[in-house]
Write an enzyme that holds these catalytic residues in place. Structure first.
Site, mmCIF file in Angstrom:
data_model
loop_
_atom_site.group_PDB
_atom_site.id
_atom_site.type_symbol
_atom_site.label_atom_id
_atom_site.label_comp_id
_atom_site.label_asym_id
_atom_site.label_seq_id
_atom_site.Cartn_x
_atom_site.Cartn_y
_atom_site.Cartn_z
ATOM 1 N N GLN A 14 -42.833 -4.431 -24.807
ATOM 2 C CA GLN A 14 -41.969 -3.952 -25.486
ATOM 3 C C GLN A 14 -41.945 -2.359 -25.458
ATOM 4 O OE1 GLN A 14 -44.365 -3.871 -30.025
ATOM 5 N NE2 GLN A 14 -43.979 -6.096 -29.065
ATOM 6 N N GLU B 250 -47.176 5.524 -32.108
ATOM 7 C CA GLU B 250 -48.286 4.859 -32.677
ATOM 8 C C GLU B 250 -49.683 5.050 -32.111
ATOM 9 O OE1 GLU B 250 -46.766 0.755 -32.592
ATOM 10 O OE2 GLU B 250 -47.107 0.420 -30.487
ATOM 11 N N HIS C 170 -45.139 -0.770 -23.409
ATOM 12 C CA HIS C 170 -46.675 -1.308 -23.791
ATOM 13 C C HIS C 170 -46.788 -2.774 -24.472
ATOM 14 C CE1 HIS C 170 -44.671 -0.107 -27.646
ATOM 15 N NE2 HIS C 170 -45.444 -0.758 -28.261
ATOM 16 N N ARG D 239 -38.025 -5.779 -27.579
ATOM 17 C CA ARG D 239 -38.849 -6.544 -26.668
ATOM 18 C C ARG D 239 -38.002 -6.914 -25.198
ATOM 19 N NH1 ARG D 239 -38.300 -10.710 -30.585
ATOM 20 N NH2 ARG D 239 -40.221 -10.547 -32.186
#
Length: 335
Positions: A105, A125, A183, A203
């Site tokens: 994704q 993130e 990732h 995705r």
């Protein structure tokens, strides 16, 4: 020791997470982190969240039983310099149990999300590896530069994996995943994730899996191709980290970006009467995530709060000074 609470509004409080039953999840969040959520599998717990897709609920003190979002809207001073966000935290904190591979994704950045996703935040993130099987790995970017046409063709033909950079992971590793980086967390990884307050995931590839209803999960290839970084990624190396010791505690900064900062506290006050002073970030809330052991938080007004492995504690920006006793590890998040 029994927890005691007064009418003080700005005391730290425990949070109860929202759970997610994604098809790749396992059982470790229940068996090892004490999550009493009646769904199976338990893939993720959204420990500190004001996102509409999974609201955290206050689990102790005066506000017990109400959503964190509602409490922050009523008490904006709890958020310090983020007080004007209408109860929306800029970050979201999760535990992730990857019993199987997650989808490959990519996430959009803030600019793209604002323009094409109704003003939402993008999603950069950070992952902290809580545990990893001997062969556990993650996908981080591409081995080398790739064109959009090559990527699209490989997705159509189901051969994209040959371009994806795979990285071995170990307990205590950290990785920063900038928006736009392709990732995936792979099977055998147990992760703490700190991210922007977003649930935007595009995705690219899902191993042709079907859900419990026999349907393939939706892919978002067109959007993913619009935001993905097609440059080859350097093999992510672990950053230099320095533990700083003082009586009863060792601390280290493990991640810092424009969205958040994350420290690891290793606490051991079992053999000393010296409690650990918690040094909060300036003019902002903090979130404590217990990843090992247990302890007690002492407030300067005599109140106490017990915490255990898997617990998440919200510390308001205007909280009184706190001290900690116990043996374990905490991730401390500020922004």
């Amino acid at each position: 020791m029994t927890n005691k609470y007064s009418s003080s509004d700005n005391c730290p409080f425990l949070l109860e997470p929202a759970g997610k039953d994604y098809l790749w999840g396992g059982t470790r969040l229940k068996t090892e982190f004490g999550k009493q959520i009646d769904i199976n599998p338990l893939a993720e717990t959204w420990e500190c969240s004001t996102h509409k897709d999974g609201l955290s609920v206050v689990a102790s003190g005066k506000f017990k039983g109400r959503t964190l979002q509602a409490i922050l809207r009523e008490n904006p001073d709890f958020m310090g310099k983020h007080a004007n966000n209408n109860g929306e935290l800029p970050i979201l904190i999760k535990f992730i149990d990857a019993f199987k591979n997650l989808s490959v994704q990519v996430h959009p950045n803030d600019k793209y999300a604002k323009e094409y996703e109704n003003g939402q935040l993008g999603k950069s993130e950070m992952w902290y590896v809580l545990d990893a099987a001997p062969d556990a790995e993650l996908i981080y970017g591409f081995y080398h530069d790739i064109t959009k046409e090559q990527l699209k063709k490989s997705l159509d033909e189901g051969t994209v994996e040959k371009y994806l950079q795979k990285v071995k992971i170990h307990k205590n590793d950290t990785f920063f995943i900038e928006a736009g980086t392709v990732h995936a967390i792979c099977k055998g990884a147990l992760i703490a994730e700190i991210q922007e307050n977003s649930n935007l995931t595009y995705r690219l590839f899902d191993y042709n899996r079907t859900d419990k209803n026999g349907k393939k999960r939706e892919l978002h290839i067109d959007k993913a191709l619009n935001v993905v970084n097609l440059k080859g990624s350097a093999n992510p190396r672990q950053p230099m980290r320095t533990l700083k010791y003082r009586q009863g505690v060792a601390t280290e900064l493990i991640s810092r970006c424009k969205y958040f900062q994350v420290w690891r506290y290793i606490i051991n006050t079992e053999c000393t009467r010296q409690l650990v002073n918690f040094e909060s970030s300036e003019n902002t809330f903090n979130v404590l995530l217990c990843i090992e052991g247990c302890g007690i938080i002492f407030l300067n007004n005599g109140e106490t709060l017990n915490f255990f492995k898997g617990d998440c504690i919200f510390v308001p920006a205007n909280a009184s000074e706190i001290k900690i006793h116990g043996k374990g590890q905490l991730l401390v998040v500020g922004c």
